[in-house]
Scaffold this motif. Structure first.
Motif, PDB file in Angstrom:
ATOM      1  N   LEU A   1       2.679  -6.337  -9.913  1.00 59.16           N
ATOM      2  CA  LEU A   1       2.594  -6.519  -8.462  1.00 59.16           C
ATOM      3  C   LEU A   1       3.792  -7.329  -7.915  1.00 59.16           C
ATOM      4  CD1 LEU A   1       1.125  -6.292  -5.765  1.00 59.16           C
ATOM      5  CD2 LEU A   1      -0.260  -8.272  -6.419  1.00 59.16           C
ATOM      6  N   ALA A   2       4.086  -8.460  -8.576  1.00 59.02           N
ATOM      7  CA  ALA A   2       5.164  -9.327  -8.068  1.00 59.02           C
ATOM      8  C   ALA A   2       6.502  -8.599  -8.041  1.00 59.02           C
ATOM      9  CB  ALA A   2       5.260 -10.597  -8.909  1.00 59.02           C
ATOM     10  N   ASN A   3       6.715  -7.700  -9.018  1.00 56.36           N
ATOM     11  CA  ASN A   3       7.995  -6.974  -9.084  1.00 56.36           C
ATOM     12  C   ASN A   3       8.069  -5.826  -8.088  1.00 56.36           C
ATOM     13  OD1 ASN A   3       8.715  -8.635 -11.153  1.00 56.36           O
ATOM     14  ND2 ASN A   3       8.016  -7.215 -12.746  1.00 56.36           N
ATOM     15  N   ALA A   4       6.923  -5.482  -7.531  1.00 55.03           N
ATOM     16  CA  ALA A   4       6.900  -4.345  -6.601  1.00 55.03           C
ATOM     17  C   ALA A   4       7.104  -4.789  -5.158  1.00 55.03           C
ATOM     18  CB  ALA A   4       5.567  -3.616  -6.733  1.00 55.03           C
TER      19      ALA A   4
ATOM     20  N   LYS B   1      -0.749  -4.481 -12.447  1.00 59.56           N
ATOM     21  CA  LYS B   1       0.152  -3.514 -11.800  1.00 59.56           C
ATOM     22  C   LYS B   1      -0.253  -3.280 -10.341  1.00 59.56           C
ATOM     23  CE  LYS B   1       1.702  -1.771 -15.996  1.00 59.56           C
ATOM     24  NZ  LYS B   1       2.338  -2.972 -16.514  1.00 59.56           N
ATOM     25  N   LEU B   2       0.745  -2.866  -9.573  1.00 55.99           N
ATOM     26  CA  LEU B   2       0.477  -2.592  -8.148  1.00 55.99           C
ATOM     27  C   LEU B   2      -0.627  -1.534  -8.010  1.00 55.99           C
ATOM     28  CD1 LEU B   2       0.986  -2.578  -5.102  1.00 55.99           C
ATOM     29  CD2 LEU B   2       2.967  -1.096  -5.483  1.00 55.99           C
ATOM     30  N   ALA B   3      -0.571  -0.480  -8.849  1.00 54.46           N
ATOM     31  CA  ALA B   3      -1.516   0.633  -8.725  1.00 54.46           C
ATOM     32  C   ALA B   3      -2.970   0.192  -8.891  1.00 54.46           C
ATOM     33  CB  ALA B   3      -1.176   1.717  -9.754  1.00 54.46           C
ATOM     34  N   THR B   4      -3.173  -0.925  -9.620  1.00 52.47           N
ATOM     35  CA  THR B   4      -4.557  -1.345  -9.902  1.00 52.47           C
ATOM     36  C   THR B   4      -5.138  -2.248  -8.812  1.00 52.47           C
ATOM     37  OG1 THR B   4      -3.875  -3.341 -11.084  1.00 52.47           O
ATOM     38  CG2 THR B   4      -4.075  -1.307 -12.389  1.00 52.47           C
ATOM     39  N   GLN B   5      -4.338  -2.580  -7.817  1.00 52.31           N
ATOM     40  CA  GLN B   5      -4.805  -3.508  -6.770  1.00 52.31           C
ATOM     41  C   GLN B   5      -5.651  -2.767  -5.727  1.00 52.31           C
ATOM     42  OE1 GLN B   5      -4.023  -6.673  -7.343  1.00 52.31           O
ATOM     43  NE2 GLN B   5      -2.664  -6.046  -9.020  1.00 52.31           N
TER      44      GLN B   5
ATOM     45  N   GLN C   1       0.847  -1.208   0.000  1.00 47.08           N
ATOM     46  CA  GLN C   1       0.000   0.000   0.000  1.00 47.08           C
ATOM     47  C   GLN C   1       0.880   1.255   0.000  1.00 47.08           C
ATOM     48  OE1 GLN C   1      -3.385  -0.447   0.164  1.00 47.08           O
ATOM     49  NE2 GLN C   1      -3.771   1.755  -0.022  1.00 47.08           N
ATOM     50  N   ALA C   2       1.902   1.248   0.861  1.00 43.01           N
ATOM     51  CA  ALA C   2       2.784   2.409   0.996  1.00 43.01           C
ATOM     52  C   ALA C   2       3.641   2.618  -0.247  1.00 43.01           C
ATOM     53  CB  ALA C   2       3.662   2.228   2.232  1.00 43.01           C
ATOM     54  N   ALA C   3       3.861   1.521  -1.012  1.00 44.44           N
ATOM     55  CA  ALA C   3       4.756   1.617  -2.180  1.00 44.44           C
ATOM     56  C   ALA C   3       4.009   2.050  -3.439  1.00 44.44           C
ATOM     57  CB  ALA C   3       5.444   0.265  -2.410  1.00 44.44           C
ATOM     58  N   ARG C   4       2.684   2.195  -3.343  1.00 48.56           N
ATOM     59  CA  ARG C   4       1.869   2.525  -4.514  1.00 48.56           C
ATOM     60  C   ARG C   4       2.397   3.713  -5.329  1.00 48.56           C
ATOM     61  NH1 ARG C   4      -3.404   1.032  -5.264  1.00 48.56           N
ATOM     62  NH2 ARG C   4      -4.254  -0.373  -3.724  1.00 48.56           N
ATOM     63  N   SER C   5       2.684   4.819  -4.611  1.00 47.36           N
ATOM     64  CA  SER C   5       3.062   6.026  -5.369  1.00 47.36           C
ATOM     65  C   SER C   5       4.395   5.844  -6.082  1.00 47.36           C
ATOM     66  CB  SER C   5       3.126   7.231  -4.425  1.00 47.36           C
ATOM     67  OG  SER C   5       3.966   6.938  -3.345  1.00 47.36           O
ATOM     68  N   GLU C   6       5.326   5.163  -5.425  1.00 38.72           N
ATOM     69  CA  GLU C   6       6.670   5.009  -6.002  1.00 38.72           C
ATOM     70  C   GLU C   6       6.739   3.882  -7.040  1.00 38.72           C
ATOM     71  OE1 GLU C   6      11.042   3.836  -4.399  1.00 38.72           O
ATOM     72  OE2 GLU C   6       9.557   4.473  -2.892  1.00 38.72           O
TER      73      GLU C   6
ATOM     74  N   SER D   1       5.191 -16.538  -6.772  1.00 37.60           N
ATOM     75  CA  SER D   1       4.390 -17.643  -6.233  1.00 37.60           C
ATOM     76  C   SER D   1       3.258 -17.130  -5.333  1.00 37.60           C
ATOM     77  CB  SER D   1       5.312 -18.599  -5.472  1.00 37.60           C
ATOM     78  OG  SER D   1       4.564 -19.454  -4.682  1.00 37.60           O
ATOM     79  N   VAL D   2       3.549 -16.157  -4.468  1.00 43.32           N
ATOM     80  CA  VAL D   2       2.497 -15.703  -3.544  1.00 43.32           C
ATOM     81  C   VAL D   2       1.413 -14.885  -4.273  1.00 43.32           C
ATOM     82  CG1 VAL D   2       3.801 -15.814  -1.386  1.00 43.32           C
ATOM     83  CG2 VAL D   2       3.849 -13.711  -2.719  1.00 43.32           C
ATOM     84  N   THR D   3       1.811 -14.108  -5.264  1.00 48.16           N
ATOM     85  CA  THR D   3       0.770 -13.354  -5.996  1.00 48.16           C
ATOM     86  C   THR D   3      -0.119 -14.334  -6.771  1.00 48.16           C
ATOM     87  OG1 THR D   3       2.408 -12.947  -7.717  1.00 48.16           O
ATOM     88  CG2 THR D   3       1.943 -11.139  -6.262  1.00 48.16           C
ATOM     89  N   GLU D   4       0.496 -15.370  -7.337  1.00 43.68           N
ATOM     90  CA  GLU D   4      -0.273 -16.398  -8.054  1.00 43.68           C
ATOM     91  C   GLU D   4      -1.246 -17.093  -7.101  1.00 43.68           C
ATOM     92  OE1 GLU D   4       1.784 -19.727 -10.223  1.00 43.68           O
ATOM     93  OE2 GLU D   4       2.561 -17.952 -11.275  1.00 43.68           O
ATOM     94  N   ARG D   5      -0.716 -17.460  -5.930  1.00 45.06           N
ATOM     95  CA  ARG D   5      -1.550 -18.171  -4.945  1.00 45.06           C
ATOM     96  C   ARG D   5      -2.696 -17.285  -4.468  1.00 45.06           C
ATOM     97  NH1 ARG D   5      -0.144 -18.913   0.134  1.00 45.06           N
ATOM     98  NH2 ARG D   5       2.073 -18.625  -0.203  1.00 45.06           N
TER      99      ARG D   5
END
Ligand code: FDA
Length: 387
Positions: A275-278, A298-302, A264-269, A288-292
């Motif tokens: 998501l997995a790369n962020a 993208k992180l911003a769209t979560q 959440q805190a990393a959204r702006s940067e 693996s965890v994002t898949e599970r």
């Protein structure tokens, strides 16, 4: 006729033999192996984690949790450290109170052999032992040997390739003592075929994790390693001693952090990243965890809920292992000679004067980290004062 015959020249047997010989007993230590103390030699990656500064009764598993207390109090980790110091063996604390030799585990074996010889004890190797008769005749490949007392120190069943047998349990049963069903402990856990397929890419990844049992208080904060067969590393070995078939383990793959909040805190940067790369996790683990968690994009769209789901996948991963790697790799044996049949001060079988059980053959199993050797030293020492 010997005063004391010790069956097994491992940590507990050598200790019992030394102490009995120091009391002037005529001692013979027997082992079928060609070399004594083989598990000491290979322990701790060749450096022998010989004790732990944080010895406490709740760090030992047994049907009778208070049994180990007396011996551990009478011969403590500090007593053994003093012995190591007297022998001039340099040591260091690695982590969590675990003490290792600076040099080689062989130094500990050599110290014990020197102490046994100096005390006048005799060691015979390569001797097959077929059984023990009442009145104490040990049947061996070299013929029968008589003794007033016998100390059974034949260890547990782990790593049969190194000479582990069930002889101690057979002797206990033959003399009417109960044996708590032995099972592999401090052992890697294995995946089902389906879990293995899903986790294949993670083999070799290691993280600092918190591993517990679902709906239980016990948990361990130590390393975790994904293998080709399942999970290993100290946190997994520790929990394996408590785990039972069909039970779920709960794994926090980023202990002490809050991944949902971090994301959440990393959204702006980092919002434009996948998501997995962020995520600040090893790359394969992040995928693996994002898949599970069933997330992509993208992180911003979560959404906040999606990131919460991610947090659950990382911090509250529940899985049911399908088994353990078994005796082949287990460091120790859970269960063994029922302590209710033994005197806690001397390790003598209550109904069989002169018969003693020490070390891993007894239903006392320590945590990973030097606890099992301390039990071997303490119980061996206790029997050595009495046999
Ligand atoms: P142990 O197994 O040491 O000795 C039993 C002896 O009896 C052996 O010499 C065997 O040959 C003999 N024997 C068995 N059956 C016989 C028969 N039928 N006839 C004749 N002789 C027989 N613990 C710890 O505290 N710190 C550590 O760093 C490690 N590291 C470690 C690494 C690995 C790879 C393993 C497998 C285990 C450990 N451990 C450990 C556990 C530790 O090694 C174990 O708890 C102690 O060696 C137990 O000491 P005992 O003397 O009871 O049995």
């Amino acid at each position: 006729m010997h005063d004391v015959i010790v069956l097994g020249a491992g940590a507990a047997g050598l200790m019992a033999g030394i102490e009995a010989a120091r009391r002037g007993r005529r001692v013979l230590v027997l082992d079928h192996a060609r070399a004594p103390g083989e598990k000491i030699r290979i322990s701790g990656g060749g450096r022998c984690n010989f004790t732990n500064l944080q010895i406490a009764p709740e760090r030992f598993l047994s049907q009778n949790p208070r049994f180990a207390l007396s011996a551990l109090r009478r011969y403590t980790q500090h007593d053994f450290i003093a012995r190591i110091d007297r022998a001039g063996i340099a040591w260091h604390e690695k982590t969590l109170g675990q003490l290792f030799c600076d040099g080689s585990a062989r130094q500990v074996v050599d110290m014990l052999l020197r102490d046994l010889a100096e005390a006048g004890g005799e060691l015979r190797l390569g001797v097959t032992i077929s059984g023990l008769r009442p009145g104490f005749t040990v049947d061996t490949g070299d013929g029968p040997l008589d003794a007033r007392s016998v100390v059974v120190a034949t260890g547990g069943k782990s790593i049969p390739k190194m000479g582990a047998t069930g002889l101690g349990y057979d002797i206990a049963r033959a003399f009417g003592l109960d044996v708590i069903e032995p099972r592999p402990a401090l052992v890697p856990l294995t995946f089902s075929d389906q879990q293995r397929d899903a986790m294949q890419a993670l083999a070799g990844v290691s993280v600092q994790a918190r591993v517990g049992l679902k709906d239980a208080k016990i948990a361990f904060d130590e390393g975790l390693l994904f293998t080709h067969r399942g999970l290993s590393g100290p946190s997994i070995l520790q929990i394996s001693s408590y785990w039972r078939e069909g039970q779920a383990i709960e794994v926090d793959l980023a202990a002490g952090r809050d991944l949902a909040q971090e994301a959440q805190a990393a959204r702006s940067e980092k919002g434009a990243r996948e998501l997995a790369n962020a995520l600040d996790l090893p790359e394969k683990l992040a995928r693996s965890v994002t898949e599970r968690a069933g997330l992509s994009g993208k992180l911003a769209t979560q959404s906040k809920a999606a990131l919460q789901k991610l947090g659950d996948a990382v911090h509250r991963w529940q899985l049911v292992p399908n088994g353990t790697e078994g005796w082949r790799t287990a460091e120790v044996t859970l269960g063994g000679v029922d302590t209710r049949a033994l005197d806690a001060k001397t390790m003598q079988a209550r109904g069989v004067p002169g018969l003693y059980f020490v070390g891993e053959v007894v239903d006392v199993t320590g945590w990973l980290g030097g606890y099992n050797f301390q039990w071997a030293w303490s119980s061996g020492w206790a029997a050595g004062q009495a046999a």
